[in-house]
Design an enzyme around this catalytic site. Structure first.
Site, PDB file in Angstrom:
ATOM      1  N   ALA A   1      81.581  51.386   9.627  1.00  0.00           N
ATOM      2  CA  ALA A   1      80.846  52.503   9.018  1.00  0.00           C
ATOM      3  C   ALA A   1      81.074  53.880   9.921  1.00  0.00           C
ATOM      4  CB  ALA A   1      79.370  52.137   8.959  1.00  0.00           C
ATOM      5  N   THR A   2      81.284  53.556  11.183  1.00  0.00           N
ATOM      6  CA  THR A   2      81.555  54.579  12.023  1.00  0.00           C
ATOM      7  C   THR A   2      82.818  55.459  11.740  1.00  0.00           C
ATOM      8  OG1 THR A   2      80.470  53.846  13.931  1.00  0.00           O
ATOM      9  CG2 THR A   2      81.811  55.514  14.308  1.00  0.00           C
TER      10      THR A   2
ATOM     11  N   ASN B   1      68.075  52.551  10.794  1.00  0.00           N
ATOM     12  CA  ASN B   1      68.252  51.359  11.487  1.00  0.00           C
ATOM     13  C   ASN B   1      67.317  50.941  12.345  1.00  0.00           C
ATOM     14  OD1 ASN B   1      69.663  53.816  12.502  1.00  0.00           O
ATOM     15  ND2 ASN B   1      70.136  52.598  14.170  1.00  0.00           N
TER      16      ASN B   1
ATOM     17  N   SER C   1      78.930  49.048   6.074  1.00  0.00           N
ATOM     18  CA  SER C   1      79.810  48.044   7.164  1.00  0.00           C
ATOM     19  C   SER C   1      79.381  46.508   6.681  1.00  0.00           C
ATOM     20  CB  SER C   1      78.910  48.326   8.507  1.00  0.00           C
ATOM     21  OG  SER C   1      79.636  47.607   9.541  1.00  0.00           O
TER      22      SER C   1
ATOM     23  N   HIS D   1      79.287  43.757   8.484  1.00  0.00           N
ATOM     24  CA  HIS D   1      78.388  42.921   9.266  1.00  0.00           C
ATOM     25  C   HIS D   1      77.024  43.210   9.539  1.00  0.00           C
ATOM     26  CE1 HIS D   1      77.265  45.212  13.208  1.00  0.00           C
ATOM     27  NE2 HIS D   1      78.405  45.993  12.602  1.00  0.00           N
TER      28      HIS D   1
ATOM     29  N   THR E   1      97.821  48.532   9.000  1.00  0.00           N
ATOM     30  CA  THR E   1      97.790  47.312   8.056  1.00  0.00           C
ATOM     31  C   THR E   1      96.723  46.777   7.887  1.00  0.00           C
ATOM     32  OG1 THR E   1     100.206  46.695   8.974  1.00  0.00           O
ATOM     33  CG2 THR E   1      98.774  45.009   8.006  1.00  0.00           C
TER      34      THR E   1
ATOM     35  N   CYS F   1      72.798  50.477  19.188  1.00  0.00           N
ATOM     36  CA  CYS F   1      73.738  51.408  19.345  1.00  0.00           C
ATOM     37  C   CYS F   1      73.498  52.492  20.242  1.00  0.00           C
ATOM     38  CB  CYS F   1      74.188  52.214  18.138  1.00  0.00           C
ATOM     39  SG  CYS F   1      74.715  51.258  16.882  1.00  0.00           S
TER      40      CYS F   1
END
Length: 359
Positions: A72-73, A140, A185, A187, A223, A305
């Site tokens: 997401a960042t 969050n 994101s 995860h 990739t 974070c």
């Protein structure tokens, strides 16, 4: 160990793990193929990526496209920097990925205040010339749900784009139907780490951050990993199927936790919130001591974070809390794989340890 830090990361769904196994790419298998290669193994890998893309897109509004990113960042950076907007407005409780990126781009950044529950005013006024507004769907740290659709309307009325960080909401609640850009994101919704996505409304053009081979519709060269894409897609598919049952489960867990920690004060909204996030404070509590004494419970003293920064939570301070109140706060996060009995056991241990401090 009882895991209560679902806002930092969630356990990998068994379905996601199974979807990833064929793409681990051991010798004698075709799972290592480059999805950008034209041969048959490459085309098979590309097909797996597109299945995953469709599954992630199913969590998001119609009329847009999904760009896979490293998380997401990166998605937020692509949205803000790639949009070309230079006059920005963001809420005071955004994740650092939004705040730091916006601050670096716009020295005159407008920071939208929140009330004591962490909500942005739906009738906020935006200065003329604002190019992009960013407000997260679910915070969050405190779990407060923002009125993002109303805020998107306000942004559009001012001629601005609306970016929504939906990391904590995607796969749990309905997406903002009228956003222009949505970051998520894997995860945080029971998928693997190392992959996220940016949803871009049809007709909106972005400039790439990463240049090279032109992969991901020219917006994100490099990739792609079929392994991570497959896991993300499987997790999204399960989330879509389990959204209602997951919400009911965490609501029940919330009630159990609040019954035990009834004397603790709630940070954030009591009603407009995701119930898998419980941020509480107890006057006089020594959180570092508490965490040391309850070592068999994994919980947080704030946003993962920002851990180790030594700075009081900007989210809790934005609610009007004092430094002492901020330092006396903890965050418990739970979800699909949390059992009520283990949560209640953890809360009982936390309460006993706090009581032993004499608070």
């Amino acid at each position: 160990m009882i895991y209560l830090d679902y806002q930092a990361t969630t356990p990998l769904a068994p379905e996601a793990r199974e979807a990833m196994l064929p793409w681990l790419g051991g010798p004698g298998t075709a799972g290592f193929a480059n999805p950008h290669s034209p041969h048959r193994p490459g085309r098979a890998a590309a097909a797996a990526v597109e299945v995953a893309r469709d599954r992630v897109a199913a969590l998001l509004p119609p009329g847009g496209r999904v760009i896979f990113t490293s998380g997401a960042t990166e998605a937020i950076n692509l949205a803000i920097l790639g949009s070309g907007a230079r006059a920005l407005a963001v809420s005071a409780i955004e994740h650092a990925a939004v705040l730091d990126t916006a601050s670096a781009l716009d020295p005159g950044l407008i920071v939208l205040p929140v009330d004591s529950e962490g909500r942005v005013d739906e009738n906020m006024a935006l200065p003329a010339g604002t190019g992009l507004v960013a407000v997260m769907q679910v915070n969050n740290e405190i779990g407060t749900i923002q009125p993002v659709e109303s805020l998107a309307d306000r942004a559009h009325a001012a001629g601005a784009l609306f970016l929504c960080d939906a990391v904590q909401g995607a796969g749990k609640i309905a997406p903002p139907a009228n956003a222009d850009l949505i970051a998520l994101s894997a995860h945080k919704l029971y998928g693997p780490k190392g992959i996220g996505a940016l949803w871009v409304r049809d007709g909106l053009e972005l400039a790439p951050l990463i240049r090279g081979g032109g992969q991901e519709q020219g917006l994100r060269s490099g990739t792609l990993s079929p392994l991570l894409c497959a896991g993300f897609g499987a997790a999204a598919l399960v989330a879509a199927k389990c959204m209602e049952t997951d919400a009911a489960h965490v609501a029940d867990l919330w009630l159990g936790a609040r019954a035990i920690l009834s004397r603790w004060q709630l940070n954030g909204s009591a009603t407009q919130r995701w119930h898998g996030n419980l941020n509480l404070r107890l006057p006089g509590l020594d959180v570092a001591r508490l965490m040391s004494e309850v070592r068999d419970v994994a919980f947080s003293a704030g946003s993962a974070c920002a851990s180790g920064s030594g700075r009081p939570s900007h989210v809790l301070r934005a609610l009007g809390l004092s430094d002492s109140q901020v330092k006396a706060s903890i965050r418990l996060g739970f979800g699909r794989y949390t059992e009520r009995r283990e949560l209640e056991d953890a809360c009982a241990k936390i309460e006993a340890a706090a009581a032993a401090q004499g608070v």
